[in-house]
Scaffold this motif. Sequence first.
Motif, PDB file in Angstrom:
ATOM      1  N   GLU A 132      53.118  27.483  46.158  1.00  0.00           N
ATOM      2  CA  GLU A 132      52.902  28.783  45.529  1.00  0.00           C
ATOM      3  C   GLU A 132      53.778  29.830  46.201  1.00  0.00           C
ATOM      4  OE1 GLU A 132      49.398  32.098  44.993  1.00  0.00           O
ATOM      5  OE2 GLU A 132      48.776  29.997  44.993  1.00  0.00           O
ATOM      6  N   THR A 133      54.502  30.603  45.377  1.00  0.00           N
ATOM      7  CA  THR A 133      55.347  31.664  45.914  1.00  0.00           C
ATOM      8  C   THR A 133      54.718  33.040  45.726  1.00  0.00           C
ATOM      9  OG1 THR A 133      56.595  31.820  43.842  1.00  0.00           O
ATOM     10  CG2 THR A 133      57.472  30.352  45.585  1.00  0.00           C
ATOM     11  N   HIS A 134      54.031  33.244  44.610  1.00  0.00           N
ATOM     12  CA  HIS A 134      53.372  34.527  44.370  1.00  0.00           C
ATOM     13  C   HIS A 134      52.505  34.450  43.116  1.00  0.00           C
ATOM     14  CE1 HIS A 134      56.972  34.798  41.836  1.00  0.00           C
ATOM     15  NE2 HIS A 134      56.384  35.767  41.147  1.00  0.00           N
ATOM     16  N   ARG A 135      51.732  35.502  42.917  1.00  0.00           N
ATOM     17  CA  ARG A 135      50.914  35.662  41.718  1.00  0.00           C
ATOM     18  C   ARG A 135      51.239  37.011  41.109  1.00  0.00           C
ATOM     19  NH1 ARG A 135      45.346  32.510  42.129  1.00  0.00           N
ATOM     20  NH2 ARG A 135      46.067  30.810  43.470  1.00  0.00           N
ATOM     21  N   ALA A 136      51.171  37.071  39.791  1.00  0.00           N
ATOM     22  CA  ALA A 136      51.461  38.334  39.114  1.00  0.00           C
ATOM     23  C   ALA A 136      50.807  38.328  37.741  1.00  0.00           C
ATOM     24  CB  ALA A 136      52.970  38.514  38.971  1.00  0.00           C
ATOM     25  N   GLU A 137      50.585  39.525  37.225  1.00  0.00           N
ATOM     26  CA  GLU A 137      50.134  39.638  35.844  1.00  0.00           C
ATOM     27  C   GLU A 137      51.361  39.941  35.000  1.00  0.00           C
ATOM     28  OE1 GLU A 137      46.870  41.908  33.086  1.00  0.00           O
ATOM     29  OE2 GLU A 137      46.423  41.412  35.174  1.00  0.00           O
ATOM     30  N   GLU A 138      51.546  39.132  33.955  1.00  0.00           N
ATOM     31  CA  GLU A 138      52.731  39.255  33.125  1.00  0.00           C
ATOM     32  C   GLU A 138      52.355  38.933  31.682  1.00  0.00           C
ATOM     33  OE1 GLU A 138      57.083  37.882  34.209  1.00  0.00           O
ATOM     34  OE2 GLU A 138      55.943  36.194  33.433  1.00  0.00           O
ATOM     35  N   LYS A 139      52.728  39.810  30.763  1.00  0.00           N
ATOM     36  CA  LYS A 139      52.438  39.615  29.338  1.00  0.00           C
ATOM     37  C   LYS A 139      50.954  39.373  29.091  1.00  0.00           C
ATOM     38  CE  LYS A 139      57.023  37.714  28.472  1.00  0.00           C
ATOM     39  NZ  LYS A 139      57.784  36.567  28.015  1.00  0.00           N
ATOM     40  N   GLY A 140      50.097  40.006  29.903  1.00  0.00           N
ATOM     41  CA  GLY A 140      48.657  39.852  29.738  1.00  0.00           C
ATOM     42  C   GLY A 140      48.073  38.588  30.347  1.00  0.00           C
ATOM     43  N   PHE A 141      48.883  37.835  31.076  1.00  0.00           N
ATOM     44  CA  PHE A 141      48.420  36.595  31.706  1.00  0.00           C
ATOM     45  C   PHE A 141      48.457  36.747  33.216  1.00  0.00           C
ATOM     46  CE2 PHE A 141      50.410  35.153  27.692  1.00  0.00           C
ATOM     47  CZ  PHE A 141      49.336  34.464  27.134  1.00  0.00           C
ATOM     48  N   ARG A 142      47.439  36.202  33.886  1.00  0.00           N
ATOM     49  CA  ARG A 142      47.406  36.171  35.349  1.00  0.00           C
ATOM     50  C   ARG A 142      48.038  34.845  35.768  1.00  0.00           C
ATOM     51  NH1 ARG A 142      44.277  39.859  37.752  1.00  0.00           N
ATOM     52  NH2 ARG A 142      43.664  38.474  39.427  1.00  0.00           N
ATOM     53  N   ARG A 143      49.278  34.933  36.280  1.00  0.00           N
ATOM     54  CA  ARG A 143      50.071  33.736  36.526  1.00  0.00           C
ATOM     55  C   ARG A 143      50.230  33.437  38.010  1.00  0.00           C
ATOM     56  NH1 ARG A 143      54.623  34.882  31.830  1.00  0.00           N
ATOM     57  NH2 ARG A 143      53.380  34.013  30.142  1.00  0.00           N
ATOM     58  N   VAL A 144      50.305  32.150  38.283  1.00  0.00           N
ATOM     59  CA  VAL A 144      50.596  31.635  39.620  1.00  0.00           C
ATOM     60  C   VAL A 144      51.977  30.982  39.522  1.00  0.00           C
ATOM     61  CG1 VAL A 144      49.886  30.019  41.420  1.00  0.00           C
ATOM     62  CG2 VAL A 144      48.153  31.184  40.031  1.00  0.00           C
ATOM     63  N   TYR A 145      52.879  31.418  40.385  1.00  0.00           N
ATOM     64  CA  TYR A 145      54.249  30.925  40.411  1.00  0.00           C
ATOM     65  C   TYR A 145      54.399  29.916  41.551  1.00  0.00           C
ATOM     66  CZ  TYR A 145      55.294  34.642  37.146  1.00  0.00           C
ATOM     67  OH  TYR A 145      55.308  35.442  36.045  1.00  0.00           O
ATOM     68  N   LEU A 146      55.031  28.784  41.231  1.00  0.00           N
ATOM     69  CA  LEU A 146      55.226  27.727  42.222  1.00  0.00           C
ATOM     70  C   LEU A 146      56.671  27.239  42.152  1.00  0.00           C
ATOM     71  CD1 LEU A 146      52.235  26.874  40.557  1.00  0.00           C
ATOM     72  CD2 LEU A 146      52.036  25.911  42.822  1.00  0.00           C
ATOM     73  N   THR A 147      57.162  26.788  43.290  1.00  0.00           N
ATOM     74  CA  THR A 147      58.542  26.283  43.381  1.00  0.00           C
ATOM     75  C   THR A 147      58.547  25.011  44.203  1.00  0.00           C
ATOM     76  OG1 THR A 147      59.473  28.497  43.249  1.00  0.00           O
ATOM     77  CG2 THR A 147      60.869  26.826  44.241  1.00  0.00           C
ATOM     78  N   LYS A 148      59.446  24.109  43.838  1.00  0.00           N
ATOM     79  CA  LYS A 148      59.671  22.902  44.626  1.00  0.00           C
ATOM     80  C   LYS A 148      61.163  22.798  44.916  1.00  0.00           C
ATOM     81  CE  LYS A 148      58.974  17.932  44.830  1.00  0.00           C
ATOM     82  NZ  LYS A 148      58.379  16.759  44.155  1.00  0.00           N
TER      83      LYS A 148
END
Length: 152
Positions: A132-148
């Motif tokens: 997990e790199t960060h979380r944000a609200e975008e386009k009305g969605f609460r998103r969790v961002y992940l990278t490999k």
Amino acid sequence: MMTPTIRLAAPEDLAAVEAIVQAAYAGYVPLIGQKPGPMSDDYAALIGTRSVHVLVDEGAILGVLVLVPEPDTMLLDNVAVRPDAQGRGYGRMLIVFAERLAAERGSRAVRLYTNEAMSGNIRLYERLGFVETHRAEEKGFRRVYLTKPLVA
């Protein structure tokens, strides 16, 4: 017994791709209070830009993968498996395929995001080495961002 194959989606695959995405995400609508983003994507356009791959097994399309190349990374925009085919490792196969294709194309990492309510998906991605790199609200969605990161 046939081995599953993954190939670029063709225009004639559109109905199957759309049906899989709608079925795979339908259960999340009550959980997040709206249709998840992938349910509203334009799959005809995505197939046209060669962004969609399908997993075929036993003569049927059972999984969908949407990949979007970015300057240094590959965005894994969607991975969906037909509900009656889930639990057979197809999702994992699609993600491994995405990583291999990203590496072949010179990407340094694969990144993705998912809704924070989809905790089972987050755990799966973490087991597969995504961080997990960060979380944000975008386009009305609460998103969790992940990278490999990909090994060179």
